[in-house]
Design a protein around this motif. Sequence first.
Motif, mmCIF file in Angstrom:
data_model
loop_
_atom_site.group_PDB
_atom_site.id
_atom_site.type_symbol
_atom_site.label_atom_id
_atom_site.label_comp_id
_atom_site.label_asym_id
_atom_site.label_seq_id
_atom_site.Cartn_x
_atom_site.Cartn_y
_atom_site.Cartn_z
ATOM 1 N N VAL A 108 0.846 -1.201 0.000
ATOM 2 C CA VAL A 108 0.000 0.000 0.000
ATOM 3 C C VAL A 108 0.880 1.248 0.000
ATOM 4 O O VAL A 108 0.675 2.185 -0.785
ATOM 5 C CB VAL A 108 -0.945 0.003 1.230
ATOM 6 C CG1 VAL A 108 -1.654 1.353 1.355
ATOM 7 C CG2 VAL A 108 -1.961 -1.123 1.132
ATOM 8 N N VAL A 109 1.893 1.257 0.868
ATOM 9 C CA VAL A 109 2.808 2.409 0.944
ATOM 10 C C VAL A 109 3.543 2.588 -0.380
ATOM 11 O O VAL A 109 3.603 3.691 -0.929
ATOM 12 C CB VAL A 109 3.818 2.223 2.101
ATOM 13 C CG1 VAL A 109 4.887 3.321 2.065
ATOM 14 C CG2 VAL A 109 3.101 2.219 3.447
ATOM 15 N N ARG A 110 4.069 1.495 -0.894
ATOM 16 C CA ARG A 110 4.842 1.557 -2.144
ATOM 17 C C ARG A 110 3.997 2.095 -3.289
ATOM 18 O O ARG A 110 4.463 2.898 -4.104
ATOM 19 C CB ARG A 110 5.381 0.152 -2.466
ATOM 20 C CG ARG A 110 6.347 0.128 -3.640
ATOM 21 C CD ARG A 110 6.811 -1.299 -3.912
ATOM 22 N NE ARG A 110 7.733 -1.359 -5.033
ATOM 23 C CZ ARG A 110 9.044 -1.258 -4.932
ATOM 24 N NH1 ARG A 110 9.601 -1.094 -3.747
ATOM 25 N NH2 ARG A 110 9.815 -1.320 -6.000
ATOM 26 N N ILE B 93 -0.610 8.414 2.061
ATOM 27 C CA ILE B 93 -0.274 7.042 2.457
ATOM 28 C C ILE B 93 -1.121 6.634 3.658
ATOM 29 O O ILE B 93 -1.704 5.543 3.698
ATOM 30 C CB ILE B 93 1.227 6.914 2.808
ATOM 31 C CG1 ILE B 93 2.111 7.166 1.581
ATOM 32 C CG2 ILE B 93 1.522 5.527 3.379
ATOM 33 C CD1 ILE B 93 3.602 7.288 1.899
ATOM 34 N N LYS B 94 -1.208 7.531 4.648
ATOM 35 C CA LYS B 94 -1.977 7.240 5.857
ATOM 36 C C LYS B 94 -3.437 6.934 5.509
ATOM 37 O O LYS B 94 -4.025 5.974 6.027
ATOM 38 C CB LYS B 94 -1.888 8.422 6.828
ATOM 39 C CG LYS B 94 -2.652 8.251 8.138
ATOM 40 C CD LYS B 94 -2.096 7.120 8.989
ATOM 41 C CE LYS B 94 -2.759 7.107 10.374
ATOM 42 N NZ LYS B 94 -2.387 5.896 11.149
ATOM 43 N N THR B 95 -4.017 7.727 4.608
ATOM 44 C CA THR B 95 -5.404 7.508 4.194
ATOM 45 C C THR B 95 -5.571 6.123 3.573
ATOM 46 O O THR B 95 -6.506 5.380 3.910
ATOM 47 C CB THR B 95 -5.849 8.596 3.189
ATOM 48 O OG1 THR B 95 -5.745 9.869 3.834
ATOM 49 C CG2 THR B 95 -7.271 8.383 2.727
ATOM 50 N N SER B 96 -4.646 5.756 2.677
ATOM 51 C CA SER B 96 -4.718 4.439 2.027
ATOM 52 C C SER B 96 -4.553 3.309 3.029
ATOM 53 O O SER B 96 -5.250 2.295 2.965
ATOM 54 C CB SER B 96 -3.643 4.313 0.942
ATOM 55 O OG SER B 96 -3.948 5.132 -0.143
ATOM 56 N N VAL B 97 -3.606 3.487 3.954
ATOM 57 C CA VAL B 97 -3.370 2.447 4.964
ATOM 58 C C VAL B 97 -4.586 2.322 5.883
ATOM 59 O O VAL B 97 -5.010 1.208 6.224
ATOM 60 C CB VAL B 97 -2.089 2.764 5.770
ATOM 61 C CG1 VAL B 97 -1.960 1.844 6.970
ATOM 62 C CG2 VAL B 97 -0.851 2.632 4.884
ATOM 63 N N LEU C 262 8.601 2.905 6.167
ATOM 64 C CA LEU C 262 8.216 2.157 4.954
ATOM 65 C C LEU C 262 8.330 3.031 3.704
ATOM 66 O O LEU C 262 8.755 2.566 2.644
ATOM 67 C CB LEU C 262 6.780 1.639 5.098
ATOM 68 C CG LEU C 262 6.595 0.482 6.081
ATOM 69 C CD1 LEU C 262 5.118 0.333 6.463
ATOM 70 C CD2 LEU C 262 7.118 -0.827 5.488
ATOM 71 N N ALA C 263 7.964 4.306 3.827
ATOM 72 C CA ALA C 263 8.036 5.218 2.677
ATOM 73 C C ALA C 263 9.476 5.445 2.260
ATOM 74 O O ALA C 263 9.777 5.577 1.059
ATOM 75 C CB ALA C 263 7.361 6.539 3.015
ATOM 76 N N ALA C 264 10.389 5.489 3.222
ATOM 77 C CA ALA C 264 11.812 5.670 2.898
ATOM 78 C C ALA C 264 12.332 4.464 2.128
ATOM 79 O O ALA C 264 13.028 4.616 1.119
ATOM 80 C CB ALA C 264 12.622 5.882 4.174
ATOM 81 N N GLU C 265 11.991 3.269 2.584
ATOM 82 C CA GLU C 265 12.455 2.059 1.878
ATOM 83 C C GLU C 265 11.874 2.002 0.475
ATOM 84 O O GLU C 265 12.588 1.711 -0.495
ATOM 85 C CB GLU C 265 12.066 0.808 2.680
ATOM 86 C CG GLU C 265 12.702 -0.478 2.165
ATOM 87 C CD GLU C 265 11.984 -1.102 0.974
ATOM 88 O OE1 GLU C 265 12.639 -1.851 0.218
ATOM 89 O OE2 GLU C 265 10.774 -0.850 0.788
ATOM 90 N N ALA C 266 10.584 2.305 0.343
ATOM 91 C CA ALA C 266 9.954 2.284 -0.983
ATOM 92 C C ALA C 266 10.611 3.319 -1.899
ATOM 93 O O ALA C 266 10.869 3.051 -3.081
ATOM 94 C CB ALA C 266 8.456 2.576 -0.845
ATOM 95 N N LEU D 25 12.500 2.188 -5.246
ATOM 96 C CA LEU D 25 11.909 2.668 -6.507
ATOM 97 C C LEU D 25 12.876 3.563 -7.268
ATOM 98 O O LEU D 25 12.799 3.676 -8.497
ATOM 99 C CB LEU D 25 10.611 3.434 -6.227
ATOM 100 C CG LEU D 25 9.400 2.577 -5.838
ATOM 101 C CD1 LEU D 25 8.278 3.444 -5.279
ATOM 102 C CD2 LEU D 25 8.897 1.761 -7.036
ATOM 103 N N GLY D 26 13.822 4.184 -6.543
ATOM 104 C CA GLY D 26 14.830 5.021 -7.191
ATOM 105 C C GLY D 26 16.010 4.240 -7.744
ATOM 106 O O GLY D 26 16.961 4.823 -8.251
#
Length: 331
Positions: free
Chosen positions: A42-44, A109-113, A129-133, A137-138
């Motif tokens: 979801v975060v990704r 992200i919070k809304t989706s989660v 999680l957002a940092a890892e994604a 992704l980069g």
Amino acid sequence: MSSFTYSLFTTIFLVLTIFLHPSNAQLSSTFYSSTCPNVSSVVRSVVQQALQSDPRIAASLTRLHFHDCFVNGCDGSILLDVGGNITLSEKNAGPNNNSARGFDVVDNIKTSVENSCPGVVSCADILALAAEASVSLGGGPSWNVQLGRRDGLIANQSGANTSIPNPTESLANVTAKFAAVGLNVTDLVALSGAHTFGRAQCRFFNQRLFNLSGTGSPDPTLNATYLATLQQNCPQNGSGNTLNNLDPSSPDTFDNNYFQNLLSNQGLLQTDQELFSTNGAATISVINNFAANQTAFFQAFAQSMINMGNISPLTGSRGEIRSDCKRVNGS
């Protein structure tokens, strides 16, 4: 001392040690496996969507996690707006004011989660999680994000002003700030490698271009051609908000070019170049290794992100799971 007394003493010592230095074993990559099993995807997905319109967002989200963890630990305190008991926001601290960004994406992200698993996932974990994604992704490494943090109930603006390294500090000061949160020289160099993507405003480095430390001259460690380019982009009386690529060679890709840039005196921030240009610094050999070996950098970066994510998390019944990342529940 009898063996029984010795064993008893050892046991008591171990218990006290664990009590005084609580381990971060409460964090686990499977923390949400039964309560929110698809949280990572979801975060990704939201990060991927944001990247389509804003190539800078990956670096911005990674920076939010970093700036969160260095103040009161990884507790989501950077996300809090003024309101309720929050009279001073970390968002308005020097290192974040008009430069920290991506808060709207965190809200998305919070809304989706919340739609997937309401009231379960903390905002602090969303940042991790957002940092890892963002990094993966980069084009950078992936890692198993350790989860189970809870959200803090306070913000610490003065802590943000003093604990987060600033771009004009000496290497000794920056190293001390990392050491203060349990991170070593390898962590410092690896995490600085996040400057392989993203942008920086002229105001964070223009003292290097014309008048380093009141000398009336540019920073002698700056590559002459690169200096001329930066002086053109950041004229002496120009806007301090003009954006510059932290890595001129591949600004939106997570790779090891940042370290190769340092070898040729093309580090944008003073704190970047000092990692390599400070005589006798312990950081130099690490940079040489990462510049020559992208795999070594990726492995070290992933481990250092896990180490950073382990800074003083709130776990168990401490803190809360915020329903809105911008405010403490009930405020």
